[in-house]
Design an enzyme around this catalytic site. Structure first.
Site, short mmCIF file in Angstrom:
data_model
loop_
_atom_site.label_atom_id
_atom_site.label_comp_id
_atom_site.label_asym_id
_atom_site.label_seq_id
_atom_site.Cartn_x
_atom_site.Cartn_y
_atom_site.Cartn_z
N GLY A 219 -39.71 -24.20 52.32
CA GLY A 219 -41.15 -24.03 52.39
C GLY A 219 -41.52 -23.15 53.55
N SER A 220 -42.74 -23.27 54.01
CA SER A 220 -43.22 -22.43 55.11
C SER A 220 -42.58 -22.83 56.43
CB SER A 220 -44.75 -22.53 55.22
OG SER A 220 -45.12 -23.80 55.72
N THR A 221 -42.59 -21.91 57.37
CA THR A 221 -42.05 -22.19 58.70
C THR A 221 -42.83 -23.30 59.37
OG1 THR A 221 -41.30 -19.90 58.92
CG2 THR A 221 -41.52 -21.18 60.95
N ALA A 222 -44.15 -23.29 59.24
CA ALA A 222 -44.98 -24.31 59.87
C ALA A 222 -44.65 -25.70 59.33
CB ALA A 222 -46.46 -23.99 59.66
N GLY A 224 -41.87 -26.55 57.86
CA GLY A 224 -40.50 -26.83 58.27
C GLY A 224 -40.43 -27.46 59.65
N GLU A 241 -34.87 -23.81 54.92
CA GLU A 241 -35.02 -22.46 54.36
C GLU A 241 -36.51 -22.18 54.36
OE1 GLU A 241 -36.09 -19.60 52.32
OE2 GLU A 241 -35.42 -20.64 50.51
#
Length: 502
Positions: A219-222, A224, A241
């Protein structure tokens, strides 16, 4: 995606919607923390049976599941089409890749993970040394909506093949695909080794805290980072990822037509909603005009709509359209030009292809993940500048190089987990290659031998074959033994290469 509320105001079900029409695809439960923990407990019991099987036995079970998926692939592709809006052909391609990865993981787990002998070295020559990779137990998988089968299967298939049970939390936008996978697995295997829990963010957080042995998140970095924070409470390891800002580098000797074709597909397939999709292009000044003309020519007639012939579907989540619009607007406000599309390309459900040029490198469209059918194209003096610009973001997921002579040289210098040469995103389709990124694109790997080992722990065993010539691990060790050890180490390692003085 909508929720149904109880009188107390707590959501008990939610609907998955067709993003192209807004029609309801299915109604699904919002699993509570208690229900998630119960699923993990059931998985723990199933894992005891599953892990005790041989690799060949697990291969046979997974092959049976693979057969069911393959025979019903049309049904699966239709469900993906309705939940994501992607064209049927794209859904079929995704399913085919997922099936191929399942086959590879099941067939290669034994070769990669089984016990093998390793050298004990001269100092410990009396020891027989072995290492094997054992299953962790129960793996929690949190999947994305953009590739609801292929991406989570990169964790599910490899975790199962390694001997783990899996509890899968699909995206709230694509819960039907997750339920379909769990149901067909149960039909094939007869044990709840793969289970699914559905819901919103709270359900995913509950899975992180439910006592699983590892969490695989895409998913998104945020998001994650939030997953990592939740897992840190119980010291649960994670593989992340996250997002990407992948670039294409086009050298002066490149096949320009092929590079333009790959760029367009990489930027716009799946309506640009691909973590390893193309978002930036750096083109050698000698072929820049030719490349841009070819890209524009190929983009003519490429439209996103709800017709059966459409090659591009809708943007799956409403908030993503706002991100795409803001990135295009920021690029234009900062001096960039839209040679195709623009802000007006962002519609109520669909976004039309947009090509931006002369965009400053510090703009949102260059630095942040757009996740839409847009791409920036920049002219560079040489490959040194192209590499420097490619590496100048906080992401490092995938990348692409088009060059006849220097492809490997350029690829080796790109800070990314994966690179395709004279193709685009081809690394994702090769089951034996690891998939993952660096920096804000995450860490850990799925796919390939690395992906199998990701869901295991290494078990090292040293077994004494005969009594040691030197007794070292005892308080009876003598001065003579110490001297003999020093002599041995000097003989083995004392002739190191000297570094010449400058």
């Amino acid at each position: 995606m909508t929720q149904t509320e109880t009188r107390a105001g707590t959501a008990t079900t939610f609907e998955s919607l067709d993003p192209a029409t807004g029609d309801v695809v299915g109604v699904h439960p919002v699993h509570t923390e208690e229900e998630v923990r119960a699923a993990v407990a059931r998985a723990r019991e199933a894992a005891a049976w599953w892990s005790a099987l041989s690799y060949d036995e697990r291969d046979r079970h997974l092959s049976a599941w693979k057969g069911v998926i393959t025979r019903r692939v049309g049904q699966l592709a239709d469900l993906m089409h309705r939940e994501t809006g992607k064209p049927h052909g794209d859904a079929m391609l995704e399913a085919a890749l997922g099936i191929d990865h399942l086959a590879w993981a099941a067939g290669h787990a034994g070769k990669v993970l089984k016990r093998r002998r390793v050298s004990a070295g001269l100092v410990m020559a009396n020891q027989a040394a072995t290492v094997e990779y054992l299953p962790l137990g129960v793996v929690g998988v949190i999947g994305p909506w953009n590739y609801p089968l292929f991406t989570p299967m990169g964790s599910i298939a490899y975790a199962l093949a390694a001997g783990n049970a899996v509890v899968f939390k699909p995206s709230e936008y694509t819960p039907g695909v997750g339920e379909w996978l769990a149901q067909t697995f149960l039909e094939s295997v007869g044990h709840p080794v793969l289970q699914v829990v559905t819901g919103l963010g709270d359900t995913g957080a509950a899975l992180c805290r439910a006592g699983v042995d590892k969490v695989a998140f895409t998913g998104s970095t945020a998001t994650g980072k939030r997953v990592m924070a939740a897992c840190a409470e119980t010291l649960t390891p994670v593989v992340i990822e996250a997002g990407g800002k992948d670039a294409v580098i086009v050298d002066a000797d490149a096949d320009v037509d092929a590079a333009a074709d790959a760029t367009l597909w990489g930027a716009c397939s799946n309506a640009g909603q691909t973590c390893t999709g193309v978002e930036r292009v750096y083109v050698h000044e000698r072929v820049y005009d030719e490349f841009l003309a070819a890209l524009l020519d190929k983009a003519k007639g490429l439209r996103a709509d709800d017709s059966a012939e459409a090659q591009l579907g809708p943007i799956t989540t409403p908030q993503q359209r706002d991100v795409i619009r803001s990135h295009i607007q920021d690029a234009l406000d900062r001096g960039g030009r839209a040679v195709l599309g623009g802000v007006e390309s962002v519609g109520e459900r669909f976004v039309q292809p947009t090509i931006l040029v002369d965009v400053p490198e510090d703009s949102l469209a260059v630095q942040e993940e757009t996740f839409g059918p847009t791409v920036t194209v920049a002219k560079v003096r040489d490959m040194e500048e192209a590499i420097a610009r490619t590496n100048a973001t906080r992401y490092g997921l995938g990348s692409t190089v088009f060059s006849k002579e220097r492809g490997m040289e350029i690829a080796a210098r790109i800070r990314s987990g994966m690179t395709a040469i004279n193709g685009v995103i081809t690394f994702a389709g090769v089951p034996s290659l690891p998939f993952g990124g660096v920096g804000d694109s995450g860490f850990g790997r799925i796919h390939g031998p690395d992906g199998l080992k990701e869901f295991t722990y290494a078990k090292a065993i040293a077994r004494q074959r005969f009594k040691p010539l030197l007794t070292l691990t005892s308080f009876t060790r003598t001065d003579k033994a110490d001297q003999q050890l020093a002599q041995m180490i000097t003989m083995l390692h004392g002739r190191g290469t000297t570094i010449p003085k400058r």
